[in-house]
Design a protein around this motif. Structure first.
Motif, mmCIF file in Angstrom:
data_model
loop_
_atom_site.group_PDB
_atom_site.id
_atom_site.type_symbol
_atom_site.label_atom_id
_atom_site.label_comp_id
_atom_site.label_asym_id
_atom_site.label_seq_id
_atom_site.Cartn_x
_atom_site.Cartn_y
_atom_site.Cartn_z
ATOM 1 N N GLU A 62 0.820 -1.207 0.000
ATOM 2 C CA GLU A 62 0.000 0.000 0.000
ATOM 3 C C GLU A 62 0.853 1.256 0.000
ATOM 4 N N ALA A 63 1.903 1.282 0.810
ATOM 5 C CA ALA A 63 2.781 2.457 0.856
ATOM 6 C C ALA A 63 3.469 2.670 -0.484
ATOM 7 N N ALA A 64 3.909 1.585 -1.108
ATOM 8 C CA ALA A 64 4.571 1.700 -2.410
ATOM 9 C C ALA A 64 3.604 2.212 -3.465
ATOM 10 N N LEU A 65 2.363 1.751 -3.423
ATOM 11 C CA LEU A 65 1.373 2.199 -4.394
ATOM 12 C C LEU A 65 1.011 3.667 -4.186
ATOM 13 N N ARG A 66 0.939 4.104 -2.954
ATOM 14 C CA ARG A 66 0.643 5.514 -2.699
ATOM 15 C C ARG A 66 1.796 6.396 -3.188
ATOM 16 N N PHE A 67 3.010 5.947 -2.989
ATOM 17 C CA PHE A 67 4.179 6.680 -3.491
ATOM 18 C C PHE A 67 4.101 6.785 -5.021
ATOM 19 N N ALA A 68 3.769 5.673 -5.666
ATOM 20 C CA ALA A 68 3.715 5.649 -7.133
ATOM 21 C C ALA A 68 2.570 6.484 -7.684
ATOM 22 N N THR A 69 1.385 6.396 -7.065
ATOM 23 C CA THR A 69 0.258 7.189 -7.555
ATOM 24 C C THR A 69 0.501 8.681 -7.345
ATOM 25 N N THR A 70 1.211 9.034 -6.287
ATOM 26 C CA THR A 70 1.548 10.441 -6.062
ATOM 27 C C THR A 70 2.500 10.945 -7.138
ATOM 28 N N ALA A 71 3.512 10.142 -7.469
ATOM 29 C CA ALA A 71 4.441 10.531 -8.534
ATOM 30 C C ALA A 71 3.710 10.701 -9.864
#
Length: 299
Positions: A263-272
């Motif tokens: 989840e943290a990795a996906l939030r980082f990616a969607t923010t980018a």
């Protein structure tokens, strides 16, 4: 310690026309702007990963035409190691892109020098061996992706595949993929399932983990272990979605290599990706690590 990412992929010069409404077949429309922007799915993912904080080595090829030095310089300026980027006789890859006022795009890719990357040499394999992840796409010949995936598996390095352009995938290649990241259209093409949840079920019969990107609806992650999560996209006004998927993959791979959970990795990616779609171009739109961290910290 920084994440170490290898990208085996394409470099293209994007020839981008901006229009109010994209032309239909046989129709001519007047554009309002034209730009040449360094791109290619491989180069885009490399730039995205480097800007997100990784050490990146790039394996690929450019031509000996005027575009070649600019494509090489773009990667180097982003901090990528371009020692494994060949220069070959003939034209570099190009992509003809039409971007409309909604931020949508249509793309025609002409491979050029990319078509000559059919495998890896010993120095390429050595460069991959010291990395946390190898990122692959399908704008190079499939034999190059297969060779890279084999080298990564032999070295114990995770393989991330973006199955674009969409098409039938060799089961032998999929057997070597740790994480598959299609968009919803590619997922449907691979599985025959239009519903992303059903498509994800089908993909997980073939790979251990998968993420389906859903544009403005965010992304859907699943693993054979049973883990599954959906992360919404950030609400932004898109200017140009070109390269957004590559930004997502590059940033996701960095976060995973740094030890972030799904989840943290996906939030980082969607923010980018959300930051990228608010700017024009592909490689020119990709955010820095500082920009991603600032945006993530916002409520």
């Amino acid at each position: 310690m920084s994440a170490r990412i290898a990208v085996v992929g394409s470099t293209n010069m994007d020839l981008v026309a901006y229009v109010g409404v994209a032309p239909r077949l046989g129709e001519t429309v007047t554009g309002r702007e034209f730009r040449t922007v360094p791109g290619g799915k491989g180069a885009n993912q490399a730039v995205a990963a480097a800007r997100a904080g990784a050490e990146v080595v790039f394996v690929g090829a450019v031509g000996n035409d005027p575009f070649g030095p600019e494509l090489r310089r773009t990667l180097a300026d982003a901090g990528c190691d371009v020692s494994r980027l060949r220069t070959v006789a003939g034209p570099s890859g190009i992509a003809h892109i039409v971007v409309d006022d909604e931020g949508g795009n249509s793309i025609i890719v002409v491979p050029g020098a990319n078509a000559g990357v059919t495998g890896l040499d010993d120095a390429d394999r050595a460069a991959l061996a010291g990395c946390d992840a190898v990122l692959l796409q399908l704008e190079l010949p499939v034999s190059a992706a297969a060779a890279a995936a084999e080298a990564a598996r032999a070295a114990g390095v995770a393989t991330v595949l973006t199955p674009a352009p969409a098409g039938e995938l060799d089961p032998a290649l999929l057997d070597l993929v740790d994480l598959l990241v299609p968009n919803e259209h590619e997922a449907a093409a691979l599985t025959g399932a239009d519903d992303p949840e059903h498509a994800l079920d089908a993909l997980l019969e073939r790979v251990p983990e998968a993420v389906i990107t859903l544009g403005g609806a965010g992304c859907l992650y699943g693993a054979r272990s049973g883990a599954r999560t959906r992360v919404p996209a950030r609400s932004v006004s898109a200017v140009d979605s070109t390269g957004a998927g590559d930004t997502f993959v590059g940033a996701l791979s960095v976060a995973r290599a740094e030890g972030a959970g799904p989840e943290a990795a996906l939030r980082f990616a969607t923010t980018a990706a959300a930051l990228a779609v608010q700017r024009v171009g592909a490689s020119t739109s990709m955010p820095s690590r500082a920009e991603i961290d600032v945006e993530l910290a916002k409520p």
